[in-house]
Motif scaffolding. Structure first.
Motif, PDB file in Angstrom:
ATOM      1  N   GLU A 258      76.140  17.619  65.772  1.00  0.00           N
ATOM      2  CA  GLU A 258      75.812  18.783  64.939  1.00  0.00           C
ATOM      3  C   GLU A 258      75.502  19.986  65.823  1.00  0.00           C
ATOM      4  N   SER A 259      74.680  19.769  66.871  1.00  0.00           N
ATOM      5  CA  SER A 259      74.335  20.879  67.766  1.00  0.00           C
ATOM      6  C   SER A 259      75.563  21.347  68.547  1.00  0.00           C
TER       7      SER A 259
ATOM      8  N   GLN B  85      79.327  15.739  56.857  1.00  0.00           N
ATOM      9  CA  GLN B  85      78.234  15.049  56.164  1.00  0.00           C
ATOM     10  C   GLN B  85      76.943  15.866  56.134  1.00  0.00           C
ATOM     11  N   GLN B  86      76.819  16.825  57.071  1.00  0.00           N
ATOM     12  CA  GLN B  86      75.610  17.658  57.060  1.00  0.00           C
ATOM     13  C   GLN B  86      75.616  18.493  55.791  1.00  0.00           C
ATOM     14  N   PRO B  87      74.561  18.422  54.985  1.00  0.00           N
ATOM     15  CA  PRO B  87      74.576  19.177  53.722  1.00  0.00           C
ATOM     16  C   PRO B  87      74.670  20.692  53.953  1.00  0.00           C
TER      17      PRO B  87
ATOM     18  N   ASN C 195      75.826  27.125  56.898  1.00  0.00           N
ATOM     19  CA  ASN C 195      75.543  27.488  58.275  1.00  0.00           C
ATOM     20  C   ASN C 195      76.740  28.187  58.929  1.00  0.00           C
ATOM     21  N   LEU C 196      77.914  27.592  58.681  1.00  0.00           N
ATOM     22  CA  LEU C 196      79.150  28.133  59.248  1.00  0.00           C
ATOM     23  C   LEU C 196      79.379  29.565  58.766  1.00  0.00           C
ATOM     24  N   ILE C 197      79.236  29.754  57.467  1.00  0.00           N
ATOM     25  CA  ILE C 197      79.468  31.090  56.896  1.00  0.00           C
ATOM     26  C   ILE C 197      78.454  32.090  57.450  1.00  0.00           C
ATOM     27  N   LYS C 198      77.210  31.593  57.605  1.00  0.00           N
ATOM     28  CA  LYS C 198      76.160  32.475  58.127  1.00  0.00           C
ATOM     29  C   LYS C 198      76.508  32.963  59.539  1.00  0.00           C
ATOM     30  N   VAL C 199      76.931  32.031  60.396  1.00  0.00           N
ATOM     31  CA  VAL C 199      77.280  32.398  61.779  1.00  0.00           C
ATOM     32  C   VAL C 199      78.427  33.401  61.791  1.00  0.00           C
TER      33      VAL C 199
ATOM     34  N   GLU D 154      83.824  12.520  48.781  1.00  0.00           N
ATOM     35  CA  GLU D 154      82.809  13.478  49.193  1.00  0.00           C
ATOM     36  C   GLU D 154      83.463  14.570  50.026  1.00  0.00           C
ATOM     37  N   ASN D 155      84.317  14.144  50.969  1.00  0.00           N
ATOM     38  CA  ASN D 155      84.944  15.111  51.869  1.00  0.00           C
ATOM     39  C   ASN D 155      85.835  16.102  51.130  1.00  0.00           C
TER      40      ASN D 155
END
Ligand code: C2E
Ligand code: CA
Ligand code: CA
Length: 556
Positions: free
Chosen positions: A360-361, A398-400, A405-409, A435-436
Motif C-alpha cells: 500500500e505504501s 482491497q484497500q477501501p 486516495n488516488l483521486i486526491k493525489v 468485488e474487483n
C-alpha cells in the motif's frame, strides 16, 4: 504380473458381468451333477451339494436367481439323472418333482432373505453415511472414501466448498425449501465439466469433493472457472439465487496421505481464503516459512526505509499506437537503488512486498511520483497530452480508501485522471472478481482507464472478458516471444485479438522485440505494442531524450 492385472481389469470392467455369473453358477451345477452321477446317482447324499449354487445364485440375484438355479438343478438331478447309476434304475416322477420343489422353496426363501438383509444394510448405511435431509453422502463417508482413494495411490485434490451467504439464502427461501435448494445446487456442481464423483455434505454450508489430478490440465485455471461457475445464479422456484463461494483446497499425496489431515488442511485453506478475502486458497506446508522467512522480513524492512529515503525510481516505457505511430502512454516500472545491493529490478522484491501491507505504501509512493513526473514531462516536452500507466496489485484494490486516495493525489498534483491508466494482472483481478469489478467501475467513473495485464498467462476464459470493466488487454509477453516459434501461441494471439475487438476492447502486445513479431501483430490488427523493439524502459531523462530524438513515434 502385468498380464494378470490386465486380465483382472478386463474382467472387472466386463460390461455384462451378469452373464459371467450365471454361466459360473450353471457350470457349478453341471459339475456337481456330473460328480453325483460319477458317485452313483441321486440316491446318495451328494445330491444336496446342489444347494451351494442355488444359495450362491440367491445371494447374487435374490429370489429370481435362487428360483432359476433351483429349476436348472432340479432338471439336471431329475428327469436327466437315474436314481442309481450302477443298476440304471430311474427315479419316479414324484421323487424328482418333490426334490425340485424343495430346491425352489430353498432358492426363493434364501433369495428373499438376502434381499431383506441387503435392504437392511442399505438402510443402516444410509443412516450412517448420508445426510438425512438431502440424502447426500456425509463427512464419515467422505473420510472413508478418501481413505480408499489414498490406499489406491490416488493423486487428487480435496476441495471444500463454502457457501458464504447461506444464511441469506436460508432466510430467502425458508427452512422447508432449503434441502431442495441444496440438491439443486449440488446438481449444478455436477454439471461442471469433469465432476462425476461424489459430492459430500459436511454441514449446511460446506460441501466436499475430490478432483483427480489427471482430469485437469491447469488446476488454477480450473479453480477460477469453477468459482465463477458456482457463483452463477441458480433458478429456484422462479427466484434467481446467487451463491457467494469460497474454496479451500488440499493436495494428496503431496501435502498428506492421511484423510483426517487432508480434511483439516482444506479447512485451514478455507479459513485463509476468507481471511484474504479471496475466492480460493490451496493449502501449502511451507507457506508460513516462506512468508515469514528472515530474508523476506529483511527485504520488507529495507523497502520501508527506502520509501522514506527515496531510494526508488520510476522507469518508463512507451506503448505505441500501431495505426498512427502515436505514443499512447508510458508505463511506469519501478526500480530500486538498494543501499548495498545496487540497482534492482522489481522481480527481486515486488512479489514479497505484495504479500504484505507494505505494498500500500509502495503504490502510494508510485502514484505520487508518477503524478509529479507527469508534470515534468509536460513541462520538458511541451506535449498537450501525455498518459502514464502504473502497475497495481490486487491488495491495492482491497484497500477501501484506494480510489479516494488516488483521486486526491492526482488533484493535489493537478493531474487529470484521464491521463492515468492502471495495469492489473488478469490473475489478480480474477481472485475476487465480483468485488474487483465494483472497484474498477468506480475508478472508471473518474475517467481512469484500465489495462488487463499479462492476459493469457492466467488462462481465464475469454468469455469473462465482457464482464470486466477494462479498456485494454495486454497480451502476455510469453505469447509474443512464441511468434514464429509456436503455432498454438499464434492461434491464441489471433483469438484474443478477435475476441477483444468483438467486445470493443483495445489490444496491447507487450514484449515486442523484433520486426517479425511486429509484422505478425500488425497483420492481425493488434492496436498497440510495447517492447524493446521501440524502446527499453528508461529513466525520465532518457525517455525525454528518446522522445526528442526519435522522429518516428509522435506524441498526441
Ligand atoms: P509487467 O507489468 O508485465 O511489465 C513488463 C516487464 O517486461 C517489465 O519488467 C519490462 O521491463 C519488461 N519488458 C518490456 N519490454 C520488453 C521486451 O521487449 N522484452 C523483454 N524480455 N522484456 C520486456 P520489469 O520492469 O522488470 O517489471 C517486472 C514486473 O514487476 C512488471 O511486469 C510488473 O508486474 C511489476 N512491477 C513493475 N513496477 C511495478 C510497480 O510500480 N508496482 C507494482 N505493483 N508492480 C510493478
Ligand atoms: Ca504492466
Ligand atoms: Ca505484463
Amino acid at each position: 504380473m502385468i498380464k494378470r492385472q490386465e486380465i483382472y481389469l478386463k474382467l472387472k470392467y466386463l460390461k455384462n458381468r451378469t452373464v459371467l455369473l450365471i454361466s459360473a453358477i450353471f457350470l457349478l451345477i453341471t459339475f456337481i451333477t456330473f460328480f453325483v452321477y460319477q458317485s452313483g446317482g441321486t440316491r446318495f447324499s451328494y445330491t444336496y451339494l446342489v444347494y451351494i449354487p442355488i444359495i450362491l445364485a440367491a445371494y447374487f440375484y435374490n429370489i429370481k436367481g435362487g428360483l432359476l438355479a433351483a429349476l436348472i438343478g432340479g432338471l439336471f438331478l431329475g428327469p436327466l439323472m437315474p436314481l442309481n447309476t450302477e443298476t440304471m434304475v430311474m427315479q419316479s416322477f414324484e421323487n424328482w418333482f418333490f426334490r425340485m420343489l424343495l430346491f425352489m422353496i430353498i432358492g426363493s426363501f434364501s433369495g428373499a432373505l438376502f434381499s431383506f438383509l441387503e435392504s437392511q444394510i442399505e438402510e443402516i448405511n444410509k443412516i450412517a453415511y448420508y445426510y438425512q435431509e438431502t440424502g447426500l453422502a456425509n463427512l464419515i463417508k467422505m473420510k472413508s472414501d478418501l481413505e480408499a482413494k489414498i490406499e489406491n495411490d490416488g493423486d487428487f485434490y480435496l476441495i471444500i466448498i463454502n457457501i458464504n451467504n447461506f444464511l441469506d439464502i436460508y432466510k430467502l427461501i425458508g427452512f422447508t425449501n432449503f434441502s431442495n435448494y441444496i440438491n439443486k445446487f449440488v446438481e449444478h456442481i455436477r454439471d461442471f465439466k469433469n465432476i462425476k464423483d461424489s459430492i459430500y455434505q459436511l454441514n449446511e454450508n460446506k460441501y466436499g469433493l475430490t478432483i483427480d489430478k489427471n482430469k485437469v490440465d491447469n488446476f488454477e485455471f480450473f479453480l477460477k472457472e469453477f468459482v465463477i461457475y458456482l457463483e452463477q445464479a441458480i433458478d429456484f422456484k422462479h427466484v434467481s439465487i446467487f451463491n457467494e463461494i469460497t474454496l479451500g483446497i488440499s493436495t494428496s499425496p503431496e501435502q498428506s496421505q492421511i484423510a483426517d489431515e487432508l480434511i483439516n488442511q482444506s479447512f485451514l485453506a478455507l479459513e485463509k481464503a476468507a481471511e484474504k478475502r479471496i475466492n480460493y486458497w490451496i493449502y501449502e506446508e511451507q507457506e508460513k516459512d516462506l512468508e515469514y522467512s528472515d530474508s523476506n522480513i529483511e527485504i520488507l524492512a529495507q523497502v520501508k526505509n527506502s520509501i522514506t529515503e527515496d531510494n526508488f525510481e520510476l522507469y518508463y516505457q512507451p506503448k505505441i499506437n500501431l495505426r498512427t505511430n502515436e505514443i499512447e502512454a508510458f508505463e511506469a516500472l519501478i526500480r530500486w537503488h538498494h543501499p548495498e545491493k545496487g540497482f534492482l529490478t522489481p522481480d527481486r522484491f515486488i512479489s514479497i512486498v505484495e504479500q504484505s501491507s507494505l505494498i500500500e505504501s509502495l503504490t502510494n509512493w508510485v502514484i505520487k511520483e508518477a503524478a509529479a513526473d507527469l508534470n515534468i514531462y509536460k513541462e520538458k516536452i511541451k506535449a498537450s497530452q501525455i498518459n502514464l500507466a502504473i502497475n497495481i496489485s490486487a491488495r491495492n484494490l482491497q484497500q477501501p480508501e484506494f480510489t479516494d486516495n488516488l483521486i486526491k493525489v492526482l488533484r493535489q498534483e493537478g493531474v487529470d485522471p484521464c491521463q492515468l491508466r492502471l495495469e492489473i494482472t488478469e490473475t489478480e483481478l480474477m481472485l475476487d472478481i465480483k468485488e474487483n469489478i465494483k472497484k474498477l467501475k468506480r475508478l472508471k467513473d473518474h475517467g481512469i482507464q484500465i489495462y488487463l495485464d499479462d492476459f493469457g498467462k492466467g488462462y481465464s476464459s475469454l468469455k469473462y472478458l465482457k464482464e470486466l470493466p477494462v479498456d485494454f488487454i495486454k497480451i502476455d509477453g510469453y505469447f509474443i516471444r512464441s511468434i514464429s516459434i509456436e503455432e498454438s501461441a499464434e492461434n491464441i494471439i489471433y483469438s484474443i485479438i478477435n475476441m477483444a475487438h468483438a467486445l470493443d476492447l483495445k489490444v496491447v502486445a507487450e514484449g515486442v522485440e523484433n520486426q517479425i513479431q511486429l509484422d505478425f501483430l500488425n497483420d492481425l490488427g493488434c492496436d498497440f505494442a510495447q517492447g524493446y523493439y521501440f524502446a527499453r524502459p528508461g529513466s525520465k531523462e532518457k525517455i525525454i531524450h528518446w522522445i526528442k530524438n526519435n522522429n518516428y513515434y509522435i506524441l498526441k
